[in-house]
Scaffold this motif. Structure first.
Motif, PDB file in Angstrom:
ATOM      1  N   ALA A   1     -60.249 -42.566 -19.196  1.00 15.14           N
ATOM      2  CA  ALA A   1     -60.452 -41.577 -18.124  1.00 15.14           C
ATOM      3  C   ALA A   1     -59.580 -41.862 -16.905  1.00 15.14           C
ATOM      4  CB  ALA A   1     -61.919 -41.534 -17.707  1.00 15.14           C
ATOM      5  N   LEU A   2     -58.956 -43.043 -16.857  1.00 14.68           N
ATOM      6  CA  LEU A   2     -58.083 -43.378 -15.727  1.00 14.68           C
ATOM      7  C   LEU A   2     -56.601 -43.344 -16.102  1.00 14.68           C
ATOM      8  CD1 LEU A   2     -60.152 -46.366 -14.220  1.00 14.68           C
ATOM      9  CD2 LEU A   2     -60.189 -43.960 -13.514  1.00 14.68           C
TER      10      LEU A   2
ATOM     11  N   HIS B   1     -68.470 -38.889 -12.911  1.00 20.37           N
ATOM     12  CA  HIS B   1     -69.069 -37.869 -13.792  1.00 20.37           C
ATOM     13  C   HIS B   1     -69.779 -38.490 -15.003  1.00 20.37           C
ATOM     14  CE1 HIS B   1     -65.166 -38.801 -15.585  1.00 20.37           C
ATOM     15  NE2 HIS B   1     -65.661 -38.398 -16.728  1.00 20.37           N
ATOM     16  N   LEU B   2     -69.525 -39.769 -15.286  1.00 17.41           N
ATOM     17  CA  LEU B   2     -70.165 -40.415 -16.439  1.00 17.41           C
ATOM     18  C   LEU B   2     -71.623 -40.797 -16.158  1.00 17.41           C
ATOM     19  CD1 LEU B   2     -67.274 -42.848 -17.459  1.00 17.41           C
ATOM     20  CD2 LEU B   2     -67.830 -40.638 -18.503  1.00 17.41           C
ATOM     21  N   TYR B   3     -72.002 -40.763 -14.900  1.00 12.23           N
ATOM     22  CA  TYR B   3     -73.321 -41.283 -14.529  1.00 12.23           C
ATOM     23  C   TYR B   3     -74.266 -40.147 -14.136  1.00 12.23           C
ATOM     24  CZ  TYR B   3     -70.759 -45.638 -14.418  1.00 12.23           C
ATOM     25  OH  TYR B   3     -69.987 -46.715 -14.769  1.00 12.23           O
TER      26      TYR B   3
ATOM     27  N   LEU C   1     -58.676 -49.474 -17.315  1.00 16.77           N
ATOM     28  CA  LEU C   1     -59.985 -49.932 -17.785  1.00 16.77           C
ATOM     29  C   LEU C   1     -60.693 -48.929 -18.684  1.00 16.77           C
ATOM     30  CD1 LEU C   1     -61.161 -51.650 -14.477  1.00 16.77           C
ATOM     31  CD2 LEU C   1     -60.470 -52.816 -16.579  1.00 16.77           C
ATOM     32  N   THR C   2     -60.338 -47.679 -18.600  1.00 17.45           N
ATOM     33  CA  THR C   2     -60.875 -46.669 -19.529  1.00 17.45           C
ATOM     34  C   THR C   2     -59.863 -45.531 -19.651  1.00 17.45           C
ATOM     35  OG1 THR C   2     -62.000 -44.748 -18.503  1.00 17.45           O
ATOM     36  CG2 THR C   2     -62.986 -46.915 -18.102  1.00 17.45           C
TER      37      THR C   2
ATOM     38  N   ALA D   1     -63.286 -41.637  -9.954  1.00 22.03           N
ATOM     39  CA  ALA D   1     -62.832 -40.867 -11.119  1.00 22.03           C
ATOM     40  C   ALA D   1     -63.766 -41.027 -12.316  1.00 22.03           C
ATOM     41  CB  ALA D   1     -61.415 -41.286 -11.508  1.00 22.03           C
ATOM     42  N   LEU D   2     -64.687 -41.975 -12.252  1.00 20.94           N
ATOM     43  CA  LEU D   2     -65.633 -42.174 -13.351  1.00 20.94           C
ATOM     44  C   LEU D   2     -67.047 -41.694 -12.997  1.00 20.94           C
ATOM     45  CD1 LEU D   2     -64.514 -45.759 -14.518  1.00 20.94           C
ATOM     46  CD2 LEU D   2     -63.815 -43.542 -15.459  1.00 20.94           C
TER      47      LEU D   2
ATOM     48  N   LYS E   1     -66.978 -44.231 -24.717  1.00 19.17           N
ATOM     49  CA  LYS E   1     -67.160 -42.875 -24.176  1.00 19.17           C
ATOM     50  C   LYS E   1     -66.696 -42.779 -22.722  1.00 19.17           C
ATOM     51  CE  LYS E   1     -70.756 -41.967 -27.533  1.00 19.17           C
ATOM     52  NZ  LYS E   1     -72.130 -41.603 -27.852  1.00 19.17           N
ATOM     53  N   ASP E   2     -65.511 -43.272 -22.490  1.00 20.47           N
ATOM     54  CA  ASP E   2     -64.854 -43.253 -21.175  1.00 20.47           C
ATOM     55  C   ASP E   2     -65.406 -44.254 -20.169  1.00 20.47           C
ATOM     56  OD1 ASP E   2     -62.771 -41.577 -21.682  1.00 20.47           O
ATOM     57  OD2 ASP E   2     -63.687 -39.798 -20.790  1.00 20.47           O
ATOM     58  N   ALA E   3     -66.463 -44.984 -20.521  1.00 18.47           N
ATOM     59  CA  ALA E   3     -66.977 -45.996 -19.589  1.00 18.47           C
ATOM     60  C   ALA E   3     -66.305 -47.347 -19.859  1.00 18.47           C
ATOM     61  CB  ALA E   3     -68.490 -46.123 -19.724  1.00 18.47           C
ATOM     62  N   PHE E   4     -66.258 -48.168 -18.824  1.00 12.71           N
ATOM     63  CA  PHE E   4     -65.771 -49.545 -18.879  1.00 12.71           C
ATOM     64  C   PHE E   4     -66.554 -50.339 -19.922  1.00 12.71           C
ATOM     65  CE2 PHE E   4     -66.626 -53.887 -17.527  1.00 12.71           C
ATOM     66  CZ  PHE E   4     -65.383 -54.377 -17.155  1.00 12.71           C
ATOM     67  N   ASN E   5     -65.885 -51.168 -20.725  1.00 12.28           N
ATOM     68  CA  ASN E   5     -66.643 -52.153 -21.498  1.00 12.28           C
ATOM     69  C   ASN E   5     -66.022 -53.541 -21.424  1.00 12.28           C
ATOM     70  OD1 ASN E   5     -64.930 -52.751 -23.676  1.00 12.28           O
ATOM     71  ND2 ASN E   5     -65.760 -51.092 -24.931  1.00 12.28           N
ATOM     72  N   LEU E   6     -66.856 -54.532 -21.645  1.00 11.11           N
ATOM     73  CA  LEU E   6     -66.421 -55.913 -21.443  1.00 11.11           C
ATOM     74  C   LEU E   6     -65.436 -56.394 -22.501  1.00 11.11           C
ATOM     75  CD1 LEU E   6     -69.693 -57.729 -20.291  1.00 11.11           C
ATOM     76  CD2 LEU E   6     -67.557 -57.581 -19.014  1.00 11.11           C
TER      77      LEU E   6
ATOM     78  N   ASP F   1     -72.118 -52.823 -18.350  1.00 13.80           N
ATOM     79  CA  ASP F   1     -71.022 -53.790 -18.470  1.00 13.80           C
ATOM     80  C   ASP F   1     -70.270 -53.986 -17.149  1.00 13.80           C
ATOM     81  OD1 ASP F   1     -71.618 -54.142 -21.143  1.00 13.80           O
ATOM     82  OD2 ASP F   1     -69.574 -53.789 -21.850  1.00 13.80           O
ATOM     83  N   SER F   2     -70.077 -52.902 -16.396  1.00 15.09           N
ATOM     84  CA  SER F   2     -69.308 -53.066 -15.159  1.00 15.09           C
ATOM     85  C   SER F   2     -70.106 -53.836 -14.108  1.00 15.09           C
ATOM     86  CB  SER F   2     -68.819 -51.722 -14.612  1.00 15.09           C
ATOM     87  OG  SER F   2     -69.787 -50.724 -14.764  1.00 15.09           O
TER      88      SER F   2
ATOM     89  N   LEU G   1     -66.759 -47.985 -11.115  1.00 17.19           N
ATOM     90  CA  LEU G   1     -65.622 -48.740 -10.581  1.00 17.19           C
ATOM     91  C   LEU G   1     -64.638 -47.893  -9.778  1.00 17.19           C
ATOM     92  CD1 LEU G   1     -65.030 -51.050 -13.675  1.00 17.19           C
ATOM     93  CD2 LEU G   1     -65.977 -51.753 -11.471  1.00 17.19           C
TER      94      LEU G   1
ATOM     95  N   HIS H   1     -72.860 -53.113 -24.712  1.00 12.36           N
ATOM     96  CA  HIS H   1     -72.308 -52.738 -26.001  1.00 12.36           C
ATOM     97  C   HIS H   1     -72.826 -53.678 -27.090  1.00 12.36           C
ATOM     98  CE1 HIS H   1     -69.603 -50.294 -28.253  1.00 12.36           C
ATOM     99  NE2 HIS H   1     -68.822 -51.284 -28.632  1.00 12.36           N
TER     100      HIS H   1
ATOM    101  N   HIS I   1     -54.453 -41.089 -16.473  1.00 13.15           N
ATOM    102  CA  HIS I   1     -53.580 -40.203 -15.689  1.00 13.15           C
ATOM    103  C   HIS I   1     -53.056 -40.864 -14.410  1.00 13.15           C
ATOM    104  CE1 HIS I   1     -57.559 -39.800 -13.855  1.00 13.15           C
ATOM    105  NE2 HIS I   1     -56.933 -39.431 -12.765  1.00 13.15           N
TER     106      HIS I   1
END
Lengths: 239, 239
Positions: free
Chosen positions: A12-13, B15-17, A9-10, B12-13, A148-153, B175-176, B9, A200, A15
């Motif tokens: 950042a995941l 740190h974005l918040y 989903l981003t 691992a995410l 920027k590493d966050a989820f988007n629709l 979005d999430s 979600l 977005h 790995h």
């Protein structure tokens, strides 16, 4: 060998996924991967994604078209940004474009480190992309570039469209591919309307690119599938 | 001040918040946060989440109940794992439970580092949790514990249930949170049936905890809201 479809989903995941034997489809619907598909379909010889504006500058004065966008806007002094309308045949046929974008390039570079193969997806080449993936004896990871590493629709919806098309030809689906497919089923009759709910969409509306959004949500207007060879995107030979 | 709802979600995410002024709701539906809510509702004096089995062992012989689960199974020699059926009033009333789990504890420890306040959510205390959040002048981050840092459906569905309940009382949704709410709307008439599609459901079926899953998907059988004070979960005073 069972064929898996997974949705990351981003970046950042990324790995969490073992993709050394998988095809990774990089997805940045608004707007990098839509523009890349359109540019390659319109005869660009190649598109070179670079990590930042400074790297892009190193290609200046050598006959390349330079495209740089940060936070959705063309960087001053560049030929263009990543609006798909800049990637018409008149502008890009026979040319090589050097492109840096906020999210798409970053995802591409990350995927290249670990994947068996990296290709580019967008609504513009959905059918052609899915048809080709079905012919490959490989698992698929759909990598959403996000924001920027966050989820988007919008990237997730496209991943869901691919899952939906490939469902019968693959064996294993992770939770995020199930979620993406269900969201796509909800949204597919009017993708634009659905995306108007998204954060977005508000951000992009402020940048006055509503026409770009409309363009990027068109289905199957291109057949080209860009593939990453070394550090360069070119048209995949599918025959 | 506008009140935001965001859904993270996976840990691992996180740190974005920016959550220094927000209430973080930790969610690990199958099964840690369901069991924590049930245990506190049944009169456990406190539940101490610890990071690993070794930390848990340091509490042995001091009158604590020790609960340890790894990969869905009770660790040998411990009083119990995180099946909610272990957290009945007969077993836990007046006792302090020391708990380590695969994902939930990790998410709790991460949230504690940065959040204004950390509380515990599950379907069991959904209504009570949402009613309390409405009375607070704070933004809310719903933190899904996921499965080893990957997205999972059950935590996301619960996040969506909270978003749905709070929609009218908050101003901004990422979005999430939109995706989570839409998935919850799809699934809410039969959560179990929906989750049967998920990868985690297959994993848990193999561990023979179908009864636990059924239990954890019950709505509003508890009023208690566990809150993290220091390193200990106790009942939040809501009056």
């Amino acid at each position: 060998m069972p064929k898996r479809i997974e949705v990351c989903l981003t970046p950042a995941l990324l790995h969490l996924y073992d993709v050394k034997d998988s095809i990774v489809v990089v997805i940045d619907i608004l707007r990098a991967t839509s523009s890349i598909v359109y540019g390659i379909a319109n005869g660009a010889s190649a598109i070179i994604p670079v990590a930042n504006v400074e790297d892009c500058l190193q290609y200046s004065g050598q006959g390349y078209l330079l495209a740089a966008e940060r936070n959705g806007e063309v960087v001053e002094g560049y030929d263009f940004g990543n609006s798909p309308f800049s990637y018409t045949a008149e502008k890009v046929a026979g040319k090589t474009v050097v492109l840096t974008t906020t999210n798409g390039t970053k995802a591409l570079h990350m995927a290249r480190e670990t994947a068996y193969q990296v290709i580019i997806g967008s609504f513009l080449n959905l059918k052609s992309l899915c048809a080709w993936l079905k012919t490959q004896d490989r698992s698929v990871l759909l990598l959403c570039a996000g924001w920027k590493d966050a989820f988007n629709l919008e990237d997730t919806l496209f991943a869901g469209a691919v899952v939906s098309d490939l469902r019968k030809d693959f064996d294993h689906f992770d939770d995020s591919s199930i979620a993406a497919e269900d969201l796509y089923q909800l949204a597919k009759n009017d993708l634009r309307k659905y995306l108007h709910k998204s954060s977005h969409s508000h951000r992009l509306a402020a940048l006055n690119i509503e026409e770009d959004v409309k363009f990027c949500l068109q289905l199957d207007i291109c057949k080209a599938i860009p593939v990453l060879i070394g550090d360069t995107l070119i048209a995949l030979e599918t025959d």
